[in-house]
Design a protein around this motif. Structure first.
Motif: not given
Length: 307
Positions: A21-24, A28-30, A109-112
């Motif tokens: 799972f990713t957030r920006k 940076r992408y975390i 969270l932006n996407f997985y």
């Protein structure tokens, strides 16, 4: 991309699955990588496999930033995406966040991404399935989740994450299969990339010295996302920018034929288009792109805004 090959990988028992799972945050992408139990892995692979089957016979075409054709799916190479490696780097073991995903993070969270490693041939090929979480995030932040027990609806006092079988993007063998056009832009922040490309395109137009009040024209271009997409596309169209306004008498003729609200300044050393306001912006861009035409047989005047 061969979708049947993807389905074969999903059918195999010789695979490993990781979920991110990713957030920006800023540039940076975390990413976070929770553990998935075996039954859920099997279910996720089946959901994706069933979803992909609907795309097997659909024509695949090259991705265009200005739009897509109905009844097609788009593709591009990972080299097209400037931020691609930034996202992938966030999945690396040395960068991924192993901490539990706290409630306050869930709505950010932006996407997985489900990464499936194919171990059948011993070369550890990876397939990545991306999906935006925007719709679920909206429901989580503005709706109520609950369950029914003893005929009573009770709110679940925690934030939830959901995964479905729908897929927006597939990355395999350095190629991207785009099942949702807008998701490529949103997941990889292509608006920023388009802005950079648009600035490069505008530098070609400036060299022609055929537009007065050029600084205002440039500012309006960079503040209009449709225009930045069009300028990005034009960089791939052979000689359209390098040769823009090369036959300026024809430009003047087009303005007259189509009765465009554009004046010509003839007071200087060369004739120039007079750019006054944003309402002229698309017409000027079409002149640069040589989008106006007259058909050969019926001499019909038209506009080619091809994608």
């Amino acid at each position: 991309m061969n979708i049947n090959s993807l389905i074969e990988i999903l059918n195999s028992d010789e695979t490993e699955l990781r979920l991110y799972f990713t957030r920006k945050r800023g540039i940076r992408y975390i990413s976070y990588s929770p553990v998935i139990d075996d039954p859920l892995q099997i279910k996720l692979k089946k959901l994706i496999r069933d979803y992909l089957k609907d795309f097997i016979s659909i024509e695949q075409v090259k991705f265009s930033p200005v739009g897509y054709k109905e009844e097609t799916i788009e593709t591009c190479n990972i080299d097209y995406i400037n931020s691609y490696m930034d996202v992938i780097d966030s999945f690396n073991d040395c960068n991924v966040n192993r901490e539990p995903i706290e409630d306050e993070i869930i709505n950010e969270l932006n996407f997985y991404c489900l990464v499936i490693t194919d171990n059948r041939k011993g070369n550890n090929d990876k397939v990545m399935f991306f999906r935006r979480v925007t719709k679920f995030k909206k429901l989580s932040s503005k709706g109520v989740f609950g369950n029914i027990k003893d005929n009573k609806f009770k709110e679940i006092d925690t934030k939830l994450l959901g995964i479905d079988g729908n897929i927006d993007l597939v990355v395999y063998d350095d190629n991207v299969l785009i099942l949702n056009h807008i998701s490529l832009e949103r997941i990889f922040s292509l608006a920023e990339q388009y802005l950079e490309k648009a600035q490069t395109a505008i530098s070609f137009i400036r060299k022609s010295k055929r537009i007065s009040n050029f600084d205002q024209f440039e500012e309006d271009c960079l503040n209009d996302r449709r225009i930045t997409r069009t300028l990005t596309k034009m960089l791939t169209e052979e000689n359209k920018l390098e040769n823009c306004f090369e036959n300026f008498p024809n430009v003047v003729n087009v303005i007259e034929i189509f009765e465009l609200e554009i004046d010509i300044d003839k007071s200087g050393d060369i004739d120039r288009i007079v750019y006054d306001n944003k309402e002229q912006l698309m017409d000027v861009i079409r002149l640069v792109r040589d989008s106006y035409y007259r058909s050969i047989i019926n001499a019909r005047a038209g506009i080619d805004d091809s994608i």
